[in-house]
Scaffold this motif. Structure first.
Motif, short mmCIF file in Angstrom:
data_model
loop_
_atom_site.label_atom_id
_atom_site.label_comp_id
_atom_site.label_asym_id
_atom_site.label_seq_id
_atom_site.Cartn_x
_atom_site.Cartn_y
_atom_site.Cartn_z
N MET A 1 0.89 -1.26 0.07
CA MET A 1 -0.05 0.05 -0.02
C MET A 1 0.83 1.19 -0.16
O MET A 1 1.90 1.40 0.54
N GLY A 2 0.40 2.24 -0.67
CA GLY A 2 1.02 3.53 -0.67
C GLY A 2 0.86 4.32 0.52
O GLY A 2 -0.08 4.07 1.36
N THR A 3 1.46 5.56 0.74
CA THR A 3 1.44 6.41 1.78
C THR A 3 0.63 7.48 1.35
O THR A 3 0.90 8.07 0.23
N VAL A 4 -0.46 7.79 2.21
CA VAL A 4 -1.23 9.09 1.96
C VAL A 4 -0.66 10.26 2.67
O VAL A 4 -0.77 10.11 3.89
N THR A 5 -0.50 11.29 1.91
CA THR A 5 0.21 12.37 2.60
C THR A 5 -1.09 13.53 2.42
O THR A 5 -1.53 13.91 1.52
N PRO A 6 -1.41 13.85 3.67
CA PRO A 6 -2.62 14.96 3.64
C PRO A 6 -1.90 16.37 3.28
O PRO A 6 -0.85 16.81 3.54
N LEU A 7 -2.91 17.11 2.62
CA LEU A 7 -2.30 18.48 1.91
C LEU A 7 -2.62 19.40 3.13
O LEU A 7 -3.75 19.30 4.01
N SER A 8 -1.44 20.39 3.22
CA SER A 8 -1.72 21.31 4.34
C SER A 8 -2.83 22.48 4.14
O SER A 8 -2.74 22.72 2.66
N PRO A 9 -3.32 23.10 4.98
CA PRO A 9 -4.36 24.29 4.54
C PRO A 9 -3.72 25.11 3.79
O PRO A 9 -4.50 25.87 2.90
N THR A 10 -2.39 25.58 3.76
CA THR A 10 -1.46 26.59 3.15
C THR A 10 -1.68 26.19 1.45
O THR A 10 -1.28 27.19 0.73
N LEU A 11 -1.87 24.94 1.35
CA LEU A 11 -1.71 24.65 -0.18
C LEU A 11 -2.98 24.65 -0.98
O LEU A 11 -3.08 24.29 -2.09
N ARG A 12 -4.02 24.96 -0.41
CA ARG A 12 -5.40 25.13 -0.87
C ARG A 12 -5.47 26.24 -1.86
O ARG A 12 -4.90 27.23 -1.42
N ALA A 13 -6.05 25.85 -2.85
CA ALA A 13 -6.13 27.20 -3.94
C ALA A 13 -7.11 28.29 -3.12
O ALA A 13 -8.15 27.78 -3.05
N ALA A 14 -6.41 29.29 -3.45
CA ALA A 14 -7.52 30.51 -3.20
C ALA A 14 -8.48 30.92 -4.09
O ALA A 14 -8.19 30.50 -5.45
N PRO A 15 -9.68 31.14 -3.90
CA PRO A 15 -10.60 31.52 -4.97
C PRO A 15 -9.99 32.41 -5.90
O PRO A 15 -9.26 33.54 -5.65
N LEU A 16 -10.32 32.09 -7.29
CA LEU A 16 -9.60 33.18 -8.28
C LEU A 16 -10.42 34.35 -8.37
O LEU A 16 -9.80 35.38 -8.82
N GLN A 17 -11.63 34.45 -8.04
CA GLN A 17 -12.42 35.57 -7.92
C GLN A 17 -13.67 35.71 -7.06
O GLN A 17 -14.02 34.46 -6.66
#
Length: 115
Positions: free
Chosen positions: A1-17
């Motif tokens: 099985m692979g390792t799941v790496t959670p994304l940090s909140p800072t990597l979330r995309a900000a809304p474009l508009q």
């Protein structure tokens, strides 16, 4: 099985508009239509940026907007995300509810219709 790496909140995309939802836009355009019927406004413009959505109402196309209705979600927890800005750039009203921010323009409309 692979390792799941959670994304940090800072990597979330900000809304474009930032934009208006259907209810907000209906409320704004209803007021615009009544001001057009009263002969006060003739044109409008909308501007959607990353941090702000702006609805501008004009007496004439070639002038600066008589009023700007601005939605800034970043100010929701501080002064309120809605603001009504005059032609000169002064903030006339600020708050959390769109109807409260539009109240000065509504009162002006009532004076135009009654007078």
């Amino acid at each position: 099985m692979g390792t799941v790496t959670p994304l940090s909140p800072t990597l979330r995309a900000a809304p474009l508009q930032t934009g208006f939802d259907r209810h907000e836009l209906t409320r704004i355009l209803d007021l615009y239509g009544r001001m057009v019927a009263a002969g006060k406004w003739r044109d409008y413009a909308m501007d959607f940026q990353r941090e702000v959505a702006i609805f501008s109402a004009f007496r004439r196309t070639s002038e600066r907007p008589e009023y700007r209705i601005e939605k800034r979600p970043a100010l929701r927890s501080r002064q309120g995300m809605w603001s009504l800005v005059s032609e000169g750039g002064a903030i006339l009203k600020r708050g959390d509810e769109l109807s409260n921010v539009l109240a000065p323009v509504e009162r002006k409309l009532m004076k135009l219709v009654a007078g």
